[in-house]
Design an enzyme around this catalytic site. Structure first.
Site, PDB file in Angstrom:
ATOM      1  N   SER A 237      19.600  -5.484 -16.477  1.00  0.00           N
ATOM      2  CA  SER A 237      19.983  -4.266 -15.774  1.00  0.00           C
ATOM      3  C   SER A 237      18.750  -3.668 -15.119  1.00  0.00           C
ATOM      4  O   SER A 237      17.638  -4.184 -15.268  1.00  0.00           O
ATOM      5  CB  SER A 237      20.591  -3.267 -16.750  1.00  0.00           C
ATOM      6  OG  SER A 237      19.570  -2.758 -17.586  1.00  0.00           O
ATOM      7  N   LYS A 238      18.988  -2.594 -14.418  1.00  0.00           N
ATOM      8  CA  LYS A 238      17.916  -1.963 -13.635  1.00  0.00           C
ATOM      9  C   LYS A 238      16.660  -1.705 -14.440  1.00  0.00           C
ATOM     10  O   LYS A 238      15.559  -1.768 -13.894  1.00  0.00           O
ATOM     11  CB  LYS A 238      18.430  -0.629 -13.096  1.00  0.00           C
ATOM     12  CG  LYS A 238      18.969  -0.753 -11.684  1.00  0.00           C
ATOM     13  CD  LYS A 238      18.866   0.575 -10.993  1.00  0.00           C
ATOM     14  CE  LYS A 238      18.547   0.346  -9.532  1.00  0.00           C
ATOM     15  NZ  LYS A 238      19.482   0.751  -8.617  1.00  0.00           N
TER      16      LYS A 238
END
Ligand code: GLU
Length: 469
Positions: A237-238
């Protein structure tokens, strides 16, 4: 039968590298079998779908070169068709209206949880008493018993018991169709015979197969690809860094490097690491994809990127480098030929962002000397060689690498200095730091005027420095 695969993103964000890998696998499978690859935009979630996201997906696909043969198809353009299918299921008693309130469903859920049962709809409205005039959803009448077998090309055989599946909603109260229904209708209408997608959809597969059977259709093959993890083992994820395909472009990654990286994430062919697109098409086999999740390794991506930067045609790299020069406020047309700059720098950068940064000096004067390089090379002892070089460079009739190379050697000989004692101060003067391509190529590309101006600046610096001490 023509093999037909699809990539079916929901346009609720950027094109994630996980999505790009699924798209790549689907594309490769189609190409390998001389089939067709379809792009379908699953935009039925009107609140979360955005045009910006659709654009980002299309841009990402184009940048990666994942050309689709059909589409993009938009689910929002196909509501009439979904209605037709739902009405047909309703007419044939394979679906029914349900007006259970949220409260009832919630109470049911709580009771089931208390009894330690899996929460599921209890079929309360199956009797068919709900009329079309009152607010209702439509539920699919899932087969009550038996099981659904999925011979997944990645996961192997997975069996789901029907008594674990409930009568899922296929049309909401507002009339909109739900994901499992639209996917089934589309895969059927578009002739998709192999569904390659993320394994977060594995649980939807038995429901989709049951709907397909109700429609009298033969289910496609399925291949559920594991997710991509970050370096800490949690889903990528980010917070692990870049996850969007366009972010990788912005960081100076080449599309072929990202594709090569992604194809190796969960798939291998012996210990081969480098795959051209043609080799991928030839060697890729969906049934060899690993069922365990794989972790994203940025170092390896950079290694591949460097490999492609080194071996690609300089003209192509120059085209891709140009926007990164623009990011630094440099118009490549204002200085030496960017293709020649790339040829000089190809061995020296892991990304195009790095290449732009180390190439700026060809186009504009550097801001300041790199302190360590200046300290070491622009000392009092460098004044004489730099002065000699300056006048020789001012007078050389032809500004070509060969003659420039000889000139630097000649100055070293005249002063009885090692080549490095002459070339290195010259490099720091012209480039601002201790590393650059060969001095001849560097001088040639920077041009006479800028070289002389920068040597003057270095001489001033030496002057100031010697006065201070
Ligand atoms: N639209 C779904 C998603 O983006 C994929 C559906 C599918 O591949 O069946 O997760």
């Amino acid at each position: 039968m023509t093999v037909k695969t699809r990539f079916a993103p929901s346009p609720t964000g950027y094109l994630h590298v996980g999505g790009a890998r699924t798209a790549l696998f689907s594309w490769l499978h189609a190409r390998k079998h001389g089939g067709k690859f379809v792009l379908r935009i699953e935009d039925t979630d009107l609140e979360r779908s955005t045009q910006a996201s659709i654009n980002a997906i299309l841009e990402g696909m184009t940048w990666l070169g994942l050309v689709y043969d059909e589409g993009p198809f938009y689910q929002t353009h196909r509501f009439d068709r979904y209605d037709e299918v739902i009405d047909d299921l309703l007419a044939r008693g394979l679906a029914y209206r349900c007006n259970c309130t949220k409260e009832r469903i919630e109470t049911l859920r709580e009771e089931q949880m208390q009894r330690k049962e899996k929460p599921r709809y209890d079929g309360h409205c199956r009797g068919g008493a709900v009329t079309a005039g009152e607010p209702h959803v439509i539920r699919f009448r899932n087969p009550p018993d038996g099981s659904v077998m999925v011979d997944d090309l990645v996961r192997g055989r997975v069996v789901f018991s029907n008594d674990e599946l409930d009568d899922l909603i296929i049309r909401r109260t507002d009339g909109s169709p739900t994901y499992n229904l639209t996917v089934v209708v589309d895969d059927l209408d578009m002739g998709i015979n192999i569904v390659i997608r993320g394994d977060d959809h594995l649980n939807n597969t038995p429901r989709q197969i049951n709907i397909l059977m109700a429609l009298g259709a033969e289910p496609p093959h399925y291949a559920h690809v594991p997710m991509i993890l970050g370096d800490d083992g949690s889903r990528l994820s980010k917070r692990h860094g870049a996850v969007s395909v366009m972010e990788y472009r912005n960081q100076g990654i080449l599309p072929e490097a990202l594709l090569n990286y992604l194809v190796r994430l969960g798939w291998s062919h012996g210990d081969q690491e480098i795959f051209s697109l043609d080799e991928m098409v030839e060697l890729f086999d969906i049934s060899n994809v690993n069922k365990a999740a794989s972790a994203f390794n940025n170092e390896k991506l950079l290694w591949l990127n460097q490999h492609y930067i080194k071996q690609d045609d300089p003209a192509r790299i120059a085209r891709l480098l140009s926007p990164h020069m623009g990011e630094l406020g440099i118009d490549p047309a204002s200085g030496p030929d960017l293709v020649a700059v790339v040829a000089a720098q190809q061995e020296r950068a892991r990304t195009l962002v790095e290449m732009a940064a180390i190439s700026a000096f060809f186009y504009q004067d550097y801001d300041d000397f790199e302190p360590a390089a200046a300290k070491k090379n622009l000392k009092a002892a460098a004044r004489e060689p730099l002065e000699h070089l300056r006048s020789a460079l001012a007078g050389i009739p032809e500004w070509e690498p060969e003659g420039l190379h000889q000139l630097v050697k000649d100055v070293a000989m005249q002063l009885d200095l090692k080549l490095g004692k002459v070339a290195q101060p010259l490099r720091v003067a012209v480039v601002g730091r201790a590393a650059s391509p060969g001095i001849d190529v560097t001088l040639h590309l920077v041009g006479r005027e800028a070289c002389l101006r920068r040597i003057d600046r270095a001489l001033e610096y030496i002057q100031e420095r010697t006065q201070e001490s």
